[in-house]
Write a protein that holds these residues in place. Sequence first.
Motif, short mmCIF file in Angstrom:
data_model
loop_
_atom_site.label_atom_id
_atom_site.label_comp_id
_atom_site.label_asym_id
_atom_site.label_seq_id
_atom_site.Cartn_x
_atom_site.Cartn_y
_atom_site.Cartn_z
N PRO A 13 0.82 -1.20 0.00
CA PRO A 13 0.00 0.00 0.00
C PRO A 13 0.85 1.25 0.00
O PRO A 13 1.96 1.27 0.52
CB PRO A 13 -0.81 -0.11 1.30
N PRO A 14 0.35 2.33 -0.60
CA PRO A 14 1.13 3.56 -0.64
C PRO A 14 1.50 4.09 0.73
O PRO A 14 2.50 4.75 0.89
CB PRO A 14 0.18 4.53 -1.36
N LEU A 15 0.69 3.82 1.74
CA LEU A 15 0.94 4.39 3.05
C LEU A 15 2.04 3.68 3.81
O LEU A 15 2.39 4.06 4.91
CB LEU A 15 -0.35 4.38 3.88
N LEU A 146 -12.52 3.96 6.64
CA LEU A 146 -13.09 5.26 6.96
C LEU A 146 -12.07 6.40 6.85
O LEU A 146 -12.43 7.51 6.44
CB LEU A 146 -13.66 5.24 8.38
N ARG A 147 -10.81 6.13 7.19
CA ARG A 147 -9.85 7.22 7.30
C ARG A 147 -8.98 7.42 6.06
O ARG A 147 -8.46 8.52 5.85
CB ARG A 147 -8.93 6.99 8.51
N LEU A 148 -8.81 6.38 5.25
CA LEU A 148 -7.95 6.53 4.08
C LEU A 148 -8.73 7.12 2.91
O LEU A 148 -9.95 6.95 2.81
CB LEU A 148 -7.37 5.17 3.69
N PRO A 149 -8.06 7.82 2.02
CA PRO A 149 -8.75 8.56 0.95
C PRO A 149 -9.36 7.64 -0.10
O PRO A 149 -9.01 6.46 -0.22
CB PRO A 149 -7.63 9.42 0.35
N THR A 150 -10.24 8.20 -0.90
CA THR A 150 -10.99 7.42 -1.88
C THR A 150 -10.15 6.97 -3.07
O THR A 150 -10.55 6.06 -3.78
CB THR A 150 -12.18 8.24 -2.39
N HIS A 151 -9.00 7.64 -3.30
CA HIS A 151 -8.22 7.23 -4.49
C HIS A 151 -7.50 5.90 -4.25
O HIS A 151 -6.94 5.33 -5.19
CB HIS A 151 -7.23 8.32 -4.90
N LYS A 154 -10.15 -0.50 -2.32
CA LYS A 154 -10.55 -1.22 -1.12
C LYS A 154 -9.50 -2.27 -0.74
O LYS A 154 -9.19 -2.46 0.45
CB LYS A 154 -11.91 -1.89 -1.34
N THR A 155 -8.91 -2.90 -1.74
CA THR A 155 -7.88 -3.91 -1.47
C THR A 155 -6.65 -3.27 -0.84
O THR A 155 -6.06 -3.83 0.10
CB THR A 155 -7.48 -4.61 -2.78
N ASP A 156 -6.26 -2.08 -1.30
CA ASP A 156 -5.11 -1.39 -0.72
C ASP A 156 -5.38 -1.00 0.73
O ASP A 156 -4.49 -1.07 1.58
CB ASP A 156 -4.79 -0.14 -1.54
N LYS A 157 -6.59 -0.60 1.00
CA LYS A 157 -6.93 -0.20 2.37
C LYS A 157 -6.88 -1.40 3.32
O LYS A 157 -6.39 -1.29 4.44
CB LYS A 157 -8.32 0.44 2.39
N ILE A 158 -7.39 -2.53 2.85
CA ILE A 158 -7.33 -3.74 3.68
C ILE A 158 -5.89 -4.17 3.89
O ILE A 158 -5.49 -4.58 5.00
CB ILE A 158 -8.17 -4.86 3.05
N LEU A 159 -5.09 -4.07 2.85
CA LEU A 159 -3.68 -4.44 2.95
C LEU A 159 -2.93 -3.50 3.89
O LEU A 159 -2.01 -3.92 4.61
CB LEU A 159 -3.03 -4.44 1.57
N THR A 160 -3.32 -2.22 3.90
CA THR A 160 -2.72 -1.27 4.85
C THR A 160 -2.99 -1.69 6.28
O THR A 160 -2.10 -1.67 7.14
CB THR A 160 -3.28 0.14 4.60
N MET A 200 -1.93 4.63 13.38
CA MET A 200 -0.82 4.43 12.44
C MET A 200 -1.31 4.12 11.04
O MET A 200 -0.54 4.17 10.08
CB MET A 200 0.09 3.32 12.95
N ILE A 201 -2.58 3.78 10.90
CA ILE A 201 -3.13 3.45 9.58
C ILE A 201 -2.98 4.61 8.61
O ILE A 201 -2.72 4.42 7.42
CB ILE A 201 -4.60 3.00 9.72
N VAL A 202 -3.15 5.84 9.10
CA VAL A 202 -3.03 7.00 8.21
C VAL A 202 -1.58 7.45 8.07
O VAL A 202 -1.32 8.50 7.47
CB VAL A 202 -3.89 8.17 8.73
N ASN A 203 -0.65 6.66 8.62
CA ASN A 203 0.77 6.98 8.52
C ASN A 203 1.06 8.41 8.99
O ASN A 203 1.58 9.24 8.25
CB ASN A 203 1.27 6.81 7.08
N PRO A 204 0.73 8.73 10.25
CA PRO A 204 0.84 10.13 10.70
C PRO A 204 2.27 10.57 10.84
O PRO A 204 3.14 9.80 11.25
CB PRO A 204 0.12 10.10 12.06
#
Length: 640
Positions: A13-15, A146-151, A154-160, A200-204
């Motif tokens: 994932p990009p994050l 909920l917190r990661l952006p729409t771009h 869904k697979t990337d968000k789950i992998l994050t 940490m999910i949003v990589n702050p």
Amino acid sequence: MLSLNKSDDVSPPPLSSNCLPVTLQFIDVTYKIKLDESTTVQSCLISSGTGSSPATTTEKTILNGVTGMVNPGQILAILGPSGSGKSTLLNALAGRLNGNSLTGSILINGQKPSKHTLRRTGFVPQDDILFPHLTVKETLVFTSLLRLPTHLSKTDKILTAETVMSELGLSKCENTIIGNAFVRGISGGERKRVSIGQEMIVNPGLLLLDEPTSGLDSTAAYRLVSALAKAAVNGKGRSVVMSVHQPSSRVYQMFEMVMVICEGRCIYFGKGNEAMGYFDSLGFSPSFPMNPADFLLDLANDVWFHDGANATERDKLINVKHSLVAKYNTLLGPKVRAACLENKLTTLSRSMTISRSSNKTNFIDDVFTWFNQFNILLRRSLKERKHEAFNSLRVFQVLAASFLAGFMWWHSDSKDIQDRLGLLFFISIFWGVLPSFNAVFAFPQERAIYLKERASGMYTLSPYFMARIVGDLPMELILPTIFISITYWMAGLKADLVAFVLTWLVLLGYVLVSQGLGLALGAMIMDAKQASTIVTVTMLAFVVTGGFYVHKVPACLSWMKYVSTTFYCYRLLVNIQYEEGKGISSLLACTRYGTDMASCKFIEEDVRGQIPHSVSVIALLVMFVGYRLIAYVALRRIKA
């Protein structure tokens, strides 16, 4: 439904890449609260005067001119005894304190933090605020969605979420529920790591933690801080600020920067490995090798003295912390303040670069649409509340009431009209009290989670509100359907399919109105105990004025029946069974002998409508919408 299976063919994932570097500076942060002091009973007894003095308002200083900074890749540990202001300082840095009571400058990359910046700031409170019946994976996946952006897909968000679980060592318990004091789940250390993982999910770029090691043994605390240290220094560039109550020596060695505060004042700020040397230069050193953190806390608690000191020397050392505050303000404080101001220009130029890069990626400004937020919150609500949606005790309660009513009014004679009216009023009472009493706990129980998630910008109020209401519908509609299907035919009410359907629809509408009443009272009061008391008194008033017990209501109280949900439901149920009462009037020969007969008086008072049935329908519709609007407005008053 939500798929939580891992995908082996998905790129990282990009994050998982480096986060945006953040330099945090806080200069002369002061926070005061107002206390209302009234004369106590004891002071009245002691006082020689007979009159009582008026209440006075005093100010208490929680933080007093605290200054410090933390650079990207550093861990700043805030040490101090209980009540020293550690949690207050972290809340101030996270933007969770509002009003004029907070003064001073808090800068992120040289600028005042905006809402977008605070959304990218991770804040982990001291208490773990989590849904107890969701698993570890479900908790982090829903947070990711909920917190990661729409771009991001869904697979990337789950992998994050899975990447965060792996970094924090949560993979082995990913399918275990969180649990709480009443439901067994994961351990305390794992629960704390889940709370950290949500941030940490949003990589702050900035991560704030309030006593993350409290309640953990030394090994678990070391592993937790070690994971945070790796996230801070291993190429991620994350700034970490945490308050620690009593760290072990191994944990202390991982703190690059340390701040020691007592009674809201700073007595040390600098590198962790230089703290002992600084206090030694002031004449304070331990008489035997010991954990530096223990020694610093002893100084902050005024419990330091030489082992061979006599009583006079010990008396001079009673105010150690006041001496240390004065020394800090003279020796170290000006240097810290100068360093913060000097670093302000550097971080300001970095902030502009970060802002330009953020605009290119559209990460901060990219938000979920209302429908996506509603959809995710609804699925989370259904998963969390499925254990109580058809709780065995609640199902037993409804079935017991339905069979009890069915047997009590078993195939009642059509001439026993008063008995049947009693059944209709019993239905109105039961399905007025039960939904309102259950709904009154909805928002007070989720207040802490709601405030935490709204403060982090996970969603807006309206999708949360709608998801909470819609998520309750299966339970609120299915159980009344079961009840009326059993009771209606057992009691031998009007044997007509249309009458049964109309009774069912009125009951469902009445249940939703009663639920709205509970939601409104719960949202306005936001205290489960007080709200339950108020809803009990309210429903008692509605029942008394419902039109069955008392017909000649005193003029000063007659208005109450027109705001009573029970009154309108009862009128509609009677109207469905007996319409205008013409049939029973002829059955009881009331038309021949007149309505002065005792057996006929109740027809005029109970059966023949006091108001048209259309007015009852409109009144319930207005209440259905009105109560929910009141609940929504009440929730909007709560500041996240």
